[in-house]
Design a protein around this motif. Structure first.
Motif, PDB file in Angstrom:
ATOM      1  N   ARG A 119       0.824  -1.199   0.000  1.00 15.95           N
ATOM      2  CA  ARG A 119       0.000   0.000   0.000  1.00 15.95           C
ATOM      3  C   ARG A 119       0.862   1.254   0.000  1.00 15.95           C
ATOM      4  N   GLU A 120       1.984   1.182   0.701  1.00 15.00           N
ATOM      5  CA  GLU A 120       2.885   2.341   0.702  1.00 15.00           C
ATOM      6  C   GLU A 120       3.371   2.637  -0.706  1.00 15.00           C
ATOM      7  N   ALA A 121       3.725   1.570  -1.444  1.00 13.77           N
ATOM      8  CA  ALA A 121       4.201   1.775  -2.811  1.00 13.77           C
ATOM      9  C   ALA A 121       3.114   2.430  -3.653  1.00 13.77           C
ATOM     10  N   PHE A 122       1.890   1.940  -3.491  1.00 11.02           N
ATOM     11  CA  PHE A 122       0.806   2.540  -4.252  1.00 11.02           C
ATOM     12  C   PHE A 122       0.587   3.980  -3.822  1.00 11.02           C
ATOM     13  N   ARG A 123       0.657   4.214  -2.519  1.00 10.45           N
ATOM     14  CA  ARG A 123       0.436   5.557  -2.019  1.00 10.45           C
ATOM     15  C   ARG A 123       1.451   6.524  -2.631  1.00 10.45           C
ATOM     16  N   ALA A 124       2.703   6.063  -2.713  1.00 10.42           N
ATOM     17  CA  ALA A 124       3.734   6.938  -3.271  1.00 10.42           C
ATOM     18  C   ALA A 124       3.448   7.250  -4.739  1.00 10.42           C
ATOM     19  N   ARG A 125       3.017   6.225  -5.461  1.00  5.34           N
ATOM     20  CA  ARG A 125       2.764   6.447  -6.888  1.00  5.34           C
ATOM     21  C   ARG A 125       1.569   7.365  -7.103  1.00  5.34           C
ATOM     22  N   LEU A 126       0.657   7.344  -6.160  1.00  6.26           N
ATOM     23  CA  LEU A 126      -0.588   8.081  -6.354  1.00  6.26           C
ATOM     24  C   LEU A 126      -0.638   9.339  -5.488  1.00  6.26           C
ATOM     25  N   ALA A 127       0.534   9.731  -5.003  1.00  2.63           N
ATOM     26  CA  ALA A 127       0.573  10.797  -4.001  1.00  2.63           C
ATOM     27  C   ALA A 127      -0.035  12.084  -4.517  1.00  2.63           C
ATOM     28  N   ASP A 128       0.193  12.405  -5.789  1.00  2.00           N
ATOM     29  CA  ASP A 128      -0.237  13.720  -6.262  1.00  2.00           C
ATOM     30  C   ASP A 128      -1.556  13.660  -7.027  1.00  2.00           C
ATOM     31  N   TRP A 129      -2.309  12.608  -6.788  1.00  2.00           N
ATOM     32  CA  TRP A 129      -3.592  12.525  -7.481  1.00  2.00           C
ATOM     33  C   TRP A 129      -4.675  13.234  -6.649  1.00  2.00           C
ATOM     34  N   SER A 130      -5.614  13.791  -7.341  1.00  2.00           N
ATOM     35  CA  SER A 130      -6.728  14.412  -6.629  1.00  2.00           C
ATOM     36  C   SER A 130      -7.659  13.328  -6.102  1.00  2.00           C
ATOM     37  N   ALA A 131      -8.461  13.700  -5.136  1.00  2.00           N
ATOM     38  CA  ALA A 131      -9.405  12.742  -4.555  1.00  2.00           C
ATOM     39  C   ALA A 131     -10.369  12.232  -5.619  1.00  2.00           C
ATOM     40  N   ASP A 132     -10.806  13.117  -6.472  1.00  2.00           N
ATOM     41  CA  ASP A 132     -11.733  12.703  -7.532  1.00  2.00           C
ATOM     42  C   ASP A 132     -11.092  11.680  -8.453  1.00  2.00           C
TER      43      ASP A 132
END
Lengths: 156, 156
Positions: A119-132
């Motif tokens: 999950r951390e890896a995914f979180r890092a990859r998706l860090a700058d995505w908007s909530a939408d």
DNA sequence: ACTACTCGTTGCATAGTACAAGCGGCCGTC
DNA sequence: GACGGCCGCTTGTACTATGCAACGAGTAGT
């Protein structure tokens, strides 16, 4: 990515080709990096443990059917997981042929550790995505997988 | 899918967990079904042929670096593809150590066949999606893969 | 009981992969 | 122009994951 000049070249065709290409790329990368990125638990072992957690225990045959794996493969995987102390076998009170597989506390812990790392890896990859965008991406993936599962005759 | 009540349970956390779960599910399915669904060409072979087509010919080392594979693995894959008549080796005019790999007409045809079959499968799964959803899904996948590739230190 | 089916294990074969060793060509430096 | 080091590729070896087939043990229908 390869932008295909399809027979009609509509936007849909381009999107379709992009999806094809990107998912292929993802599948290849996942396969190649699974061993190095998650040495504690192979992708299949991780999935099997996850299923045991979700289901609260099931038989080896159930795992084989659910994941379209040969029963021998599951048998060996389960043997390895048992040797590692992550799952345990219990007699099935209704059928002495089979065994009910359950996570051990160590199995639950290992699953949680790997899940957290992934999950951390995914979180890092998706860090700058908007909530939408996150919500929509998640929705699309669920929808895609449901369609793929239906065509593969599976249920997850 | 598993809807996780994360530690804080924000919508972002739920989306993140869903994305994690669904991509894991996809990777496992892709791996399991690749052989049966596309017996003509394994996922790696397919990808290597695709890269040769896109690049118009490259060296084995380039493939190894690009896909984070060992050079010996690429060597064997290329040997198999050459035996199958799908790629050919040409002398590199600038460096006699290496070879430039090119698709043969048969290789181009095999790649097109498998691509078409794969694309058909994707098309069927995405048949009832709106144009907007297709376009956004494609965009999200590109964005996700770019981030993943950057973290893996690769370039595709 | 007898047969047919099911669950699981095990023996074999195969594919894919990595690591290490080695061969031959290329390119600096001296 | 010889040499040492680097680079591209192949080969030997080992390991993992996987499938198929055969089998043993248990269950269920007749």
């Amino acid at each position: 990515m390869k932008a295909v000049e399809g027979s009609d070249g509509t936007a849909d065709e381009v999107a379709l080709e992009t999806i094809h290409h990107e998912l292929t790329s993802f599948a290849r990368r996942a396969r190649a990096s699974a061993g190095r990125m998650h040495p504690e638990l192979s992708l299949v072992s991780y999935t099997l443990l996850g299923h045991l957690e979700e289901s609260g225990g099931c038989r080896a045959t159930d795992l084989a059917v659910h994941y379209a794996l040969d029963k021998s493969t599951v048998s060996r995987q389960v043997t390895a997981l048992e040797r590692a102390g992550l799952v345990e076998r219990r007699a099935d009170p209704d059928d002495n042929r089979g065994q009910l597989l359950h996570l051990t506390p160590a199995g639950t812990a290992a699953l949680a550790r790997v899940t957290e790392r992934r999950r951390e890896a995914f979180r890092a990859r998706l860090a700058d995505w908007s909530a939408d965008d996150l919500a929509r991406f998640a929705e699309y993936l669920v929808r895609y997988n449901a369609a793929a599962a239906a065509r593969d005759g599976r249920t997850d």
